[in-house]
Write an enzyme that holds these catalytic residues in place. Structure first.
Site, PDB file in Angstrom:
ATOM      1  N   GLY A 199       0.326  -5.738   0.727  1.00 33.82           N
ATOM      2  CA  GLY A 199      -0.254  -5.200  -0.082  1.00 33.82           C
ATOM      3  C   GLY A 199       0.536  -5.778  -1.185  1.00 33.82           C
ATOM      4  CB  ALA A 259      -0.934   0.236   1.273  1.00 30.96           C
ATOM      5  CD  GLU A 299      -1.791  -8.189   2.575  1.00 29.38           C
ATOM      6  OE1 GLU A 299      -1.015  -7.044   2.797  1.00 29.38           O
ATOM      7  OE2 GLU A 299      -2.300  -7.872   3.349  1.00 29.38           O
ATOM      8  CD  GLU A 327       1.975  -5.800   5.515  1.00 35.97           C
ATOM      9  OE1 GLU A 327       2.654  -6.194   6.232  1.00 35.97           O
ATOM     10  OE2 GLU A 327       0.955  -6.087   4.433  1.00 35.97           O
TER      11      GLU A 327
HETATM   12  N1  CAA Z   1       4.880   3.453  -0.867  1.00 35.80           N
HETATM   13  C1  CAA Z   1       4.987   4.191  -1.058  1.00 35.80           C
HETATM   14  N2  CAA Z   1       5.732   4.442  -1.908  1.00 35.80           N
HETATM   15  C2  CAA Z   1       7.391   3.567  -1.544  1.00 35.80           C
HETATM   16  C3  CAA Z   1       6.919   2.419  -1.244  1.00 35.80           C
HETATM   17  C4  CAA Z   1       5.216   1.808  -0.982  1.00 35.80           C
HETATM   18  N3  CAA Z   1       4.889   0.824  -0.149  1.00 35.80           N
HETATM   19  N4  CAA Z   1       7.472   1.644  -1.431  1.00 35.80           N
HETATM   20  C5  CAA Z   1       8.229   1.939  -2.307  1.00 35.80           C
HETATM   21  N5  CAA Z   1       8.364   3.566  -2.083  1.00 35.80           N
HETATM   22  C6  CAA Z   1       8.718   4.895  -3.071  1.00 35.80           C
HETATM   23  C7  CAA Z   1       9.702   5.504  -2.322  1.00 35.80           C
HETATM   24  O1  CAA Z   1       9.902   5.680  -0.867  1.00 35.80           O
HETATM   25  C8  CAA Z   1      10.857   6.031  -3.716  1.00 35.80           C
HETATM   26  O2  CAA Z   1      10.166   7.702  -3.567  1.00 35.80           O
HETATM   27  P1  CAA Z   1      11.088   8.527  -3.350  1.00 35.80           P
HETATM   28  O3  CAA Z   1      12.338   8.162  -4.572  1.00 35.80           O
HETATM   29  O4  CAA Z   1      10.269   9.705  -3.881  1.00 35.80           O
HETATM   30  O5  CAA Z   1      11.804   8.485  -2.202  1.00 35.80           O
HETATM   31  C9  CAA Z   1      10.792   5.248  -4.558  1.00 35.80           C
HETATM   32  O6  CAA Z   1       9.678   3.826  -4.250  1.00 35.80           O
HETATM   33  C10 CAA Z   1      11.616   3.824  -4.379  1.00 35.80           C
HETATM   34  O7  CAA Z   1      12.090   2.980  -3.639  1.00 35.80           O
HETATM   35  P2  CAA Z   1      13.218   2.820  -2.967  1.00 35.80           P
HETATM   36  O8  CAA Z   1      14.365   3.709  -2.880  1.00 35.80           O
HETATM   37  O9  CAA Z   1      12.820   2.840  -0.979  1.00 35.80           O
HETATM   38  O10 CAA Z   1      13.614   1.809  -3.178  1.00 35.80           O
HETATM   39  P3  CAA Z   1      15.172   0.500  -3.122  1.00 35.80           P
HETATM   40  O11 CAA Z   1      14.985  -0.559  -4.525  1.00 35.80           O
HETATM   41  O12 CAA Z   1      16.076   1.110  -1.908  1.00 35.80           O
HETATM   42  O13 CAA Z   1      14.032  -0.302  -2.420  1.00 35.80           O
HETATM   43  C11 CAA Z   1      11.779  -1.733  -1.436  1.00 35.80           C
HETATM   44  C12 CAA Z   1      12.781  -1.486  -2.525  1.00 35.80           C
HETATM   45  C13 CAA Z   1      12.718  -2.478  -0.126  1.00 35.80           C
HETATM   46  C14 CAA Z   1      10.876  -2.531  -1.470  1.00 35.80           C
HETATM   47  C15 CAA Z   1      11.631  -0.349  -0.023  1.00 35.80           C
HETATM   48  O14 CAA Z   1      10.655   0.610  -0.982  1.00 35.80           O
HETATM   49  C16 CAA Z   1       9.953  -0.517   0.494  1.00 35.80           C
HETATM   50  O15 CAA Z   1      10.657  -1.081   1.574  1.00 35.80           O
HETATM   51  N6  CAA Z   1       9.156  -0.253   0.138  1.00 35.80           N
HETATM   52  C17 CAA Z   1       8.592  -0.371   1.323  1.00 35.80           C
HETATM   53  C18 CAA Z   1       7.453  -1.837   1.423  1.00 35.80           C
HETATM   54  C19 CAA Z   1       6.211  -1.709   2.912  1.00 35.80           C
HETATM   55  O16 CAA Z   1       6.927  -1.860   3.785  1.00 35.80           O
HETATM   56  N7  CAA Z   1       5.386  -2.463   1.919  1.00 35.80           N
HETATM   57  C20 CAA Z   1       4.320  -2.097   2.908  1.00 35.80           C
HETATM   58  C21 CAA Z   1       3.043  -1.233   2.937  1.00 35.80           C
HETATM   59  S1  CAA Z   1       1.638  -1.468   3.922  1.00 35.80           S
HETATM   60  C22 CAA Z   1       0.585  -2.146   3.305  1.00 35.80           C
HETATM   61  O17 CAA Z   1       1.071  -2.666   2.200  1.00 35.80           O
HETATM   62  C23 CAA Z   1      -0.547  -2.562   4.606  1.00 35.80           C
HETATM   63  C24 CAA Z   1      -1.204  -3.067   3.742  1.00 35.80           C
HETATM   64  O18 CAA Z   1      -1.315  -4.481   4.050  1.00 35.80           O
HETATM   65  C25 CAA Z   1      -2.361  -3.252   3.055  1.00 35.80           C
END
Ligand code: CAA
Length: 257
Positions: free
Chosen positions: A108, A65, A111, A131
């Site tokens: 998500g 998400a 999921e 999460e």
């Molecule tokens: N939401 C919003 N933006 C996100 C995102 C997310 N889930 N995941 C990545 N991005 C964005 C980053 O903020 C970044 O944006 P900026 O360039 O503007 O800073 C861009 O995408 C590239 O990401 P990274 O620089 O972090 O790329 P990376 O290669 O170093 O890492 C990654 C990749 C491991 C996927 C890392 O981005 C990450 O850990 N993302 C979050 C994953 C996460 O926590 N997901 C769970 C979300 S909550 C959920 O899903 C609830 C549910 O059950 C529905």
């Protein structure tokens, strides 16, 4: 349709939805979730389409998400906007949906992939529920569907301690159906989908529905659900054709009737 966060494409009898927010690793914001389910429902109604595929990019299927969109939300806003309820729309899709996953399938993203009927993973696919690292828990079915797929202990580790599964582990634990090279992974998924799209359409739907019943109910009720789907197929032209073709040693010609 003019979509802003997904792309749609038809190849033969396969309808493909590509998640397309590369700037955010395909994180699901409200627009992308709505567009995804609108597109899947449109393909589901289209009689020229037999099977659906959802994919992302080589680097990211979807990173969950959109954290930036929901970071400041109150519980009341989350509830009234139905942030996760929308995801239940996948349960209404009658045709087979295949997730073609490469790179990150997190939160998500994981999921959604496990809500599909089958998963074709590229060698770079990684599945996880991070999460807990941002102070919440999965909200789009992760705790329930992973527990059913993987059992309790591994699910606990993924949900509580951010254990990520590689593609090889996903295959080993039965989360992915196949692991294929990154190069051409979508073409491989389309070929797999075409194979399924060429099968008897009504029987395919009934089979999907019956298997899904196994995750909803007791064995006794599930067996009843299976029979409810088995017997009516004997009223279809395809059942007569399929069995006649077997007897005549020829390929069946399915009509979807
Ligand atoms: N939401 C919003 N933006 C996100 C995102 C997310 N889930 N995941 C990545 N991005 C964005 C980053 O903020 C970044 O944006 P900026 O360039 O503007 O800073 C861009 O995408 C590239 O990401 P990274 O620089 O972090 O790329 P990376 O290669 O170093 O890492 C990654 C990749 C491991 C996927 C890392 O981005 C990450 O850990 N993302 C979050 C994953 C996460 O926590 N997901 C769970 C979300 S909550 C959920 O899903 C609830 C549910 O059950 C529905």
């Amino acid at each position: 349709m003019d979509y802003t966060s997904i792309l749609t494409e038809v190849r033969g009898r396969v309808g493909i939805v590509t998640l397309n927010r590369p700037q955010a690793m395909n994180a699901f914001n409200t627009t992308m979730v709505t567009e995804l389910f609108d597109a899947l429902e449109a393909f589901d109604k289209d009689e020229n389409i037999g099977v659906l595929i959802v994919t992302g990019s080589e680097k990211a299927f979807a990173a969950g998400a959109d954290i930036k969109e929901m970071a400041g939300a109150s519980p009341f806003e989350m509830i009234t906007q139905g942030r996760v309820e929308q995801w239940d729309r996948i349960r209404g899709i009658k045709k087979v949906i295949i997730a073609a996953v490469s790179g990150w399938a997190l939160g998500g993203g994981c999921e959604f992939a496990i809500s599909c009927d089958m998963i074709i993973a590229s060698e770079s696919a990684k599945f996880g529920q991070p999460e807990i690292t941002i102070g919440v828990i999965p909200g789009a079915g992760g705790t329930q569907r992973l527990a059913r797929l993987l059992g309790k202990n591994l699910t606990m580790e993924m949900v509580i301690n951010n254990r990520t599964l590689t593609a090889a582990e996903a295959l080993h634990f039965g989360l992915a159906n196949r692991v294929v090279p990154v190069e051409g992974y979508l073409d491989t998924a389309v070929a797999f989908a075409e194979e399924i799209a060429a099968r008897a359409p009504l029987a395919t739907r009934m089979a999907k529905d019956a298997v899904n019943a196994a995750f909803e109910t007791t064995l006794a009720e599930g067996l009843k659900a299976e029979k409810r789907n088995f017997y009516p197929l004997f009223s279809t032209e395809d059942q007569k054709e399929g069995m006649q073709a077997f007897i005549e040693k020829r390929k069946p010609n399915w009509k979807g009737k």
